[in-house]
Design an enzyme around this catalytic site. Structure first.
Site, PDB file in Angstrom:
ATOM      1  N   ARG A  17      70.780  28.961 -33.312  1.00 56.35           N
ATOM      2  CA  ARG A  17      71.164  27.830 -32.765  1.00 56.35           C
ATOM      3  C   ARG A  17      70.659  27.912 -31.191  1.00 56.35           C
ATOM      4  NH1 ARG A  17      77.122  26.945 -30.849  1.00 56.35           N
ATOM      5  NH2 ARG A  17      77.045  24.689 -30.286  1.00 56.35           N
ATOM      6  N   HIS A  21      68.673  25.016 -29.111  1.00 52.34           N
ATOM      7  CA  HIS A  21      69.106  24.459 -28.044  1.00 52.34           C
ATOM      8  C   HIS A  21      68.354  24.703 -26.926  1.00 52.34           C
ATOM      9  CE1 HIS A  21      73.672  23.682 -29.122  1.00 52.34           C
ATOM     10  NE2 HIS A  21      72.877  23.459 -30.126  1.00 52.34           N
ATOM     11  N   ASN A  49      77.031  23.741 -25.103  1.00 48.02           N
ATOM     12  CA  ASN A  49      76.443  25.060 -25.209  1.00 48.02           C
ATOM     13  C   ASN A  49      77.895  26.075 -25.085  1.00 48.02           C
ATOM     14  OD1 ASN A  49      73.943  24.353 -25.895  1.00 48.02           O
ATOM     15  ND2 ASN A  49      73.374  24.456 -23.871  1.00 48.02           N
ATOM     16  N   HIS A 146      71.541  24.578 -41.057  1.00 45.42           N
ATOM     17  CA  HIS A 146      73.390  24.650 -41.041  1.00 45.42           C
ATOM     18  C   HIS A 146      73.955  25.552 -42.568  1.00 45.42           C
ATOM     19  CE1 HIS A 146      73.907  20.932 -38.427  1.00 45.42           C
ATOM     20  NE2 HIS A 146      73.444  22.119 -37.685  1.00 45.42           N
TER      21      HIS A 146
END
Length: 281
Positions: A17, A21, A49, A146
């Site tokens: 993740r 990001h 975040n 996911h």
């Protein structure tokens, strides 16, 4: 890197993740790793975040690299490698990671508005991926990430209690399975900001195609997951891989990760190679 993930396997999804990001804001330049200063709020302290984890582990890896081979491997490369290894150690695919990224010197919290939010609809998702050079296939494939990890109740509470702003027990996301809503409500209160739910119930530590099966059943965590069913191309991909085809998905995921990992990279004399990932040289 692999040793850290073996000791703390729960960091696999957070590393993946974090890489995502990082790449969606200013490109894959390690800007998500920078600390805020007295005069600037950095990306890592922005709302999208604040739940990121694994920063200290990245610093430990970077310190060992600096001791062995100083001024050579960037923090951006370390993050890309750790994301790749996280997937592989979760029984997912692996892929070649092109090295040579340089680290950025700028990190601005407000720029995290480029990150797709969990409430996004398909139109918003397509647009946000498109500006990064990623297409429909990349969107539906990378959403498959996911399949591992957890999410805080706060990220889905609107689907359970306040979907349209009415703020009552009947104001739920109509596109989420009612039985799944009941199950999630038993874990998540309206104000719960700490409890974690599994993104892919039953196999959230294993990288596989079961995520797509939950999307079809309307039991995925985010509204943005369900949104994949509202476009003909992404819907077809979800339906196909809900029935397996794991080898194909693994190859697609590897291809899309290579593509994402090369978004707006800094090379040559651009940026720097930080000595410590949380602060510019």
């Amino acid at each position: 890197m692999i040793q850290i993930l073996k000791v703390a396997p729960s960091l696999a999804a957070p590393f993946l993740r974090m890489h995502f990001h990082d790449c969606f804001v200013r490109g894959c330049d390690g800007s998500v790793l920078l600390n805020s200063t007295k005069t600037n709020v950095a990306e890592r302290d922005a709302i999208p975040n604040i739940s990121l984890r694994g920063f200290s582990a990245i610093e430990r890896v970077k310190a060992k690299l600096e001791a062995a081979c100083p001024n050579t491997v960037s923090c951006a490369d370390v993050l890309a490698l750790m994301a790749r290894d996280s997937v592989w150690l979760s029984k997912g695919p692996t892929w070649p990671v092109w090295l040579g990224r340089r680290d950025g010197r700028i990190s601005i919290a407000n720029e995290t508005d480029q990150l797709p939010p969990p409430q996004a609809n398909i139109t918003e998702l397509i647009q946000m991926f498109s500006v990064k050079g990623l297409g429909l296939k990349d969107l539906v494939v990378l959403s498959g990430a996911h399949t591992i990890g957890t999410a805080k109740c706060a990220t889905i509470s609107d689907r359970l209690y306040n979907f349209t702003g009415l703020d009552n027990l009947n104001d739920v996301d109509p596109f989420m399975d009612k039985h799944y809503i009941d199950k999630l409500r038993s874990k998540c209160s309206p104000t719960d900001n700490t409890t974690l739910i599994e993104m892919d119930p039953g196999s959230y530590k294993t990288f596989d195609t079961s995520y797509y099966n939950y999307v079809v059943k309307r039991r995925s965590a985010f509204h943005s997951d369900w949104a994949l069913l509202t476009d003909s191309f992404t819907r077809a991909y979800v339906l196909k891989h809900a029935n397996g085809f794991e080898t194909e998905f693994f190859q697609d995921f590897a291809d899309s990760m290579i593509k994402m990992g090369n978004i707006d990279v800094l090379t040559g004399s651009q940026g720097e190679i930080r000595k410590k990932c949380y602060i510019v040289n």
